[in-house]
Structures are given as structure tokens and as C-alpha cells.
Design an enzyme around this catalytic site. Structure first.
Site, PDB file in Angstrom:
ATOM      1  N   TRP A  12       2.807  -4.713  -5.268  1.00 60.88           N
ATOM      2  CA  TRP A  12       2.900  -3.369  -5.837  1.00 60.88           C
ATOM      3  C   TRP A  12       4.300  -3.173  -6.416  1.00 60.88           C
ATOM      4  O   TRP A  12       5.285  -3.501  -5.748  1.00 60.88           O
ATOM      5  CB  TRP A  12       2.614  -2.348  -4.726  1.00 60.88           C
ATOM      6  CG  TRP A  12       2.672  -0.916  -5.132  1.00 60.88           C
ATOM      7  CD1 TRP A  12       2.161  -0.361  -6.277  1.00 60.88           C
ATOM      8  CD2 TRP A  12       3.273   0.163  -4.399  1.00 60.88           C
ATOM      9  NE1 TRP A  12       2.389   0.998  -6.284  1.00 60.88           N
ATOM     10  CE2 TRP A  12       3.074   1.344  -5.143  1.00 60.88           C
ATOM     11  CE3 TRP A  12       3.950   0.253  -3.178  1.00 60.88           C
ATOM     12  CZ2 TRP A  12       3.532   2.593  -4.721  1.00 60.88           C
ATOM     13  CZ3 TRP A  12       4.396   1.493  -2.750  1.00 60.88           C
ATOM     14  CH2 TRP A  12       4.189   2.645  -3.515  1.00 60.88           C
ATOM     15  N   ASP A  48       0.548  -3.478   5.100  1.00 61.34           N
ATOM     16  CA  ASP A  48       0.475  -2.261   4.284  1.00 61.34           C
ATOM     17  C   ASP A  48      -1.003  -1.967   4.049  1.00 61.34           C
ATOM     18  O   ASP A  48      -1.703  -2.734   3.380  1.00 61.34           O
ATOM     19  CB  ASP A  48       1.226  -2.482   2.957  1.00 61.34           C
ATOM     20  CG  ASP A  48       1.258  -1.217   2.110  1.00 61.34           C
ATOM     21  OD1 ASP A  48       0.698  -0.192   2.542  1.00 61.34           O
ATOM     22  OD2 ASP A  48       1.833  -1.264   1.005  1.00 61.34           O
ATOM     23  N   LYS A  66      -6.029   7.421  -0.837  1.00 62.89           N
ATOM     24  CA  LYS A  66      -7.214   6.943  -1.568  1.00 62.89           C
ATOM     25  C   LYS A  66      -8.489   7.207  -0.779  1.00 62.89           C
ATOM     26  O   LYS A  66      -9.446   7.748  -1.303  1.00 62.89           O
ATOM     27  CB  LYS A  66      -7.113   5.444  -1.856  1.00 62.89           C
ATOM     28  CG  LYS A  66      -5.726   4.938  -2.153  1.00 62.89           C
ATOM     29  CD  LYS A  66      -5.244   5.333  -3.518  1.00 62.89           C
ATOM     30  CE  LYS A  66      -3.911   4.823  -3.771  1.00 62.89           C
ATOM     31  NZ  LYS A  66      -2.868   4.852  -4.397  1.00 62.89           N
TER      32      LYS A  66
HETATM   33  C1  LMR Z   1      -0.751   2.685  -7.521  1.00 58.76           C
HETATM   34  O1  LMR Z   1      -0.384   1.537  -7.228  1.00 58.76           O
HETATM   35  O2  LMR Z   1      -1.167   3.004  -8.635  1.00 58.76           O
HETATM   36  C2  LMR Z   1      -0.739   3.740  -6.454  1.00 58.76           C
HETATM   37  O3  LMR Z   1      -0.384   3.223  -5.236  1.00 58.76           O
HETATM   38  C3  LMR Z   1       0.043   4.923  -6.827  1.00 58.76           C
HETATM   39  C4  LMR Z   1       1.514   4.700  -6.906  1.00 58.76           C
HETATM   40  O4  LMR Z   1       2.243   5.479  -6.285  1.00 58.76           O
HETATM   41  O5  LMR Z   1       1.969   3.776  -7.593  1.00 58.76           O
END
Ligand code: LMR
Length: 397
Positions: free
Chosen positions: A131, A212, A247
């Protein structure tokens, strides 16, 4: 004076897209950037279980006095049941402590601060890719961020051999972050046997696993999705979990998450949690109440709980349906490249394989917003936008 000499910060890789999308005047625009669930009529409604819990809870609410630093104790109990299953040895022996945090991001930062303060020489290892916000959060906490191989982009699968060999070299006492399910951005998770091997590596190398868990229920089911986490949950284990209910409860703007620390025994857990509470107190003091009260109300009430489970199953089913429709429609629009791998991925996201230029073209020519890495929010594909999306992709390939 002072501020005019500053450099302008770049827009956020994910939330910055939403800002640009809002300004876009193209009536056909599609936002597949941020991970937000959409129904087929392109809305993100409040879940019925959440609506009902809110009514129930609001009538019971008598005060707006502060919560404790770690939030409401009944919320912690419910979170632990979701993670470990009721009656698990970790719960029975009081080896886990949970604090309610502002979203999963809040939990990640709290762990980052805790590791930095308590184990200043420890590094944190992140999957490659991960992420976009993960490295920034841990760097902001002062940690050294390292990465281990995860995804094989050429073959569109897990790069497991390289992953496990890297994990088997992680120094003792470092922290290794895993996506408990629905890996963001790749949508590829380890299978049961692979999780077993990963958990064994954690034991052998004595690194601290950090799960996570932002998409529980979006891969195979609420309980099934905890299978990876539970591989680590052996007697004497120590680990962290960050949970998010953005989510699976659709509580995005309530910022409701949790940090859970598991200690080798109750005393170790008590010590660790006392330090976690200091990290919280010096960061945001104590959490906002509303979102966690809704989650607790749903999970404590049999009827609301089964309604919620149904609603999660519906979201999961719609996303998986969209995966198949996406792959089929691309084929129907004449795309020669095989996109069927998208149906093997799980969760909200799909790593489409689109490159930076193609992503840029989709934005400029068609007002279709996708993260620069080629990550698509499949949960944002609908019956309305699928045709336009696939025609546009066919054009930029
Ligand atoms: C995402 O990856 O789109 C979500 O987890 C929202 C975010 O805060 O980035």
C-alpha cells in the site's frame, strides 16, 4: 516570511486522485483509485446493519465524556473474537490487548511509534509492492523501512520462493508486515501452506509478525480470512495486528480501527500494552467513540451480526462478479491480452498490469482514474461504467 520558502508537496498517490477526480468536468469520469466500495448504481450507501445499529446505539447513548486511552473495553472483546475466534488460547490466557484507533492507519502509526521507542534498532519489512501509504507511515514514525519480494509481475502471481528466502534472512527482532488477506495492491494472497511456511520463518528467525487486516471478509469469508493470521497464533507467539472496519462495515469516514498486541504471556502483554497506551496518549490522546460503538452494537446483537455477515457476503460476491465481467468484457472489446488472471485476485484491488503511460492516457483522454502502479479498485466497477472502461483500456493498450 517562513512559509513562502517551502516546497509544494506532491499530491497523495491515492487520495490525490480523488481530489483531481472531483475537479474533472468530464461527465463520463470514473474513479477507480481509492478503495471504496460501490453498488451497481454507483453509490456507497450506509449498510443496513450499520443504520440499525446506529439507531439502537443513539437511543442508548447518555454521555459524550472521553473514552479511555484504549477505547471502550467491549469493542476490544469483539475485535479479538473476529481475529482469533472466541475461546482461542490467546484470548483465554489474556495474551492479547486491543485498543480502538482512528482507522487502520491510526493503528499502523501507533505500532510504528511503539517499535521506534521500544526497539530503536529494529527495521520494518514491507512487501514489494505494498500500500502506497505504508512506507510513509513507518518513515514518519522514524523507522528504517526495508522490503521483501512478494509479487511476480511477469507471471502475475506470488513470488513465493524469493519471498520465503528473504524472510528466512530477516534479523531477529525486526518487524515484518503482512497483509492478512486481500493484499493491497496485488490482490494475491499466500495459500494455507504458504502461510504455514511464513509463520515457521517467523518462529525460526524470531522476527515480529505484524498483520495488517483491512479487508476481513472480502476474500473468502469473515472467519476464513483470518486463517493466515491464525497460523502465527502459536503458544508463546508475539505479534501485532492492525484492523480496519472502513471497508467491511463501510465506515470509511468514521475512522474505526484497532491495534492488537499479543505477548508471549499475560505479563509481557501488559507491559507492551502500557507502552502502546503512551504512544496513543502522545499522538491523539483517546479515540472517537461513534464508529466503534456501531461496530460493537452490530457484533453483540445476533440479528444485526447475521445481517452484517450477509451484507459483507453481498459486497464480496459483487466484487468477484465484477472481476469476471471485467475480464470477459475486455475480451469482448477485442483485447488480445489475457486478463483472466484478474479473477484469481481477491479483495477490492486488482493489479491490472497497466503501465504508467497507459494509466496517464486513461486519465487524460477518458477521465478514468487509476493508481499509478496500475492498481484498479474493482469494487468501483459497475454495470454502468464497465463498457466505457473496457473500451478505453482497449484503446490505450
Ligand atoms: C486504498 O488503498 O485505496 C484505501 O486503503 C484508502 C486509502 O486511505 O488509501
Amino acid at each position: 516570511m517562513f512559509f513562502s520558502s517551502l516546497e509544494m508537496a506532491p499530491p497523495d498517490a491515492i487520495l490525490g486522485l480523488t481530489e483531481a477526480f472531483k475537479k474533472d468536468t468530464n461527465p463520463k469520469k470514473v474513479n477507480l483509485g481509492v478503495g471504496i466500495y460501490k453498488t451497481d448504481d454507483n453509490t456507497t450507501p450506509i449498510l443496513t446493519s450499520v443504520r440499525r445499529a446506529r439507531e439502537k446505539f443513539i437511543n442508548k447513548e447518555t454521555t459524550k465524556a472521553y473514552l479511555p486511552i484504549d477505547g471502550a473495553p467491549e469493542y476490544a472483546v469483539e475485535v479479538q473474537k473476529l481475529l482469533f475466534s472466541p475461546g482461542h488460547e490467546i484470548v483465554a490466557n489474556q495474551r492479547a490487548a486491543t485498543a480502538h484507533t482512528p482507522g487502520g492507519t491510526g493503528a499502523l502509526r501507533v505500532v510504528g511509534d511503539f517499535v521506534h521507542r521500544m526497539f530503536p534498532r529494529a527495521s520494518i519489512w514491507l512487501s514489494s509492492p505494498t500500500w502506497e501509504n505504508h512506507p510513509n507511515i513507518f518513515k514518519a514514525a522514524g523507522l528504517t523501512v526495508k522490503s521483501y519480494p512478494y509479487y511476480d509481475a511477469a507471471n502475475k502471481c506470488l513470488d513465493f520462493a524469493n519471498m520465503i528466502s528473504a524472510l528466512n534472512q530477516v534479523p531477529q527482532g525486526d518487524v515484518v508486515l503482512f497483509h492478512a488477506c486481500c493484499h493491497n495492491p496485488s490482490g494475491m494472497d499466500p495459500n494455507e501452506e504458504q502461510w504455514r511456511q511464513i509463520a515457521r520463518a517467523a518462529q525460526a528467525r524470531k522476527f515480529i509478525p505484524f498483520l495488517d487486516f483491512a479487508y476481513q471478509g472480502f476474500a473468502d469469508g469473515i472467519d476464513q480470512d483470518a486463517a493466515g493470521l491464525r497460523q502465527f497464533c502459536q503458544p508463546g507467539c508475539e505479534l501485532f495486528v492492525s484492523s480496519s472496519f472502513s471497508k467491511n462495515f463501510g465506515l470509511y469516514n468514521e475512522r474505526v480501527g484497532a491495534v492488537t498486541v499479543v505477548g508471549a504471556d499475560r505479563q509481557a502483554r501488559e507491559k507492551a500494552f502500557s507502552q502502546i497506551k503512551i504512544c496513543i496518549r502522545t499522538n491523539y490522546s483517546n479515540p472517537p467513540a461513534h464508529g466503534a460503538a456501531i461496530v460493537t452494537t452490530v457484533l453483540q446483537d445476533n440479528e444485526l451480526r447475521s445481517l452484517w455477515e450477509q451484507e459483507v457476503a453481498e459486497m464480496r460476491g459483487r466484487i468477484n462478479g465484477m472481476r469476471k465481467l471485467f475480464a470477459d468484457t475486455l475480451k469482448a472489446k477485442g483485447v488480445a491480452q489475457d486478463f483472466s488472471f484478474i479473477t484469481n485476485q481477491r479483495g477490492m484491488f486488482s493489479f491490472s498490469g497497466l503501465n504508467k503511460d497507459q494509466v496517464q492516457k486513461l486519465k487524460e483522454k477518458y477521465a478514468i482514474y487509476i493508481v499509478g502502479s496500475g492498481r484498479i479498485n474493482v469494487a468501483g466497477i459497475t454495470a454502468q461504467n464497465i463498457g466505457y472502461l473496457c473500451e478505453s483500456i482497449a484503446d490505450v493498450l
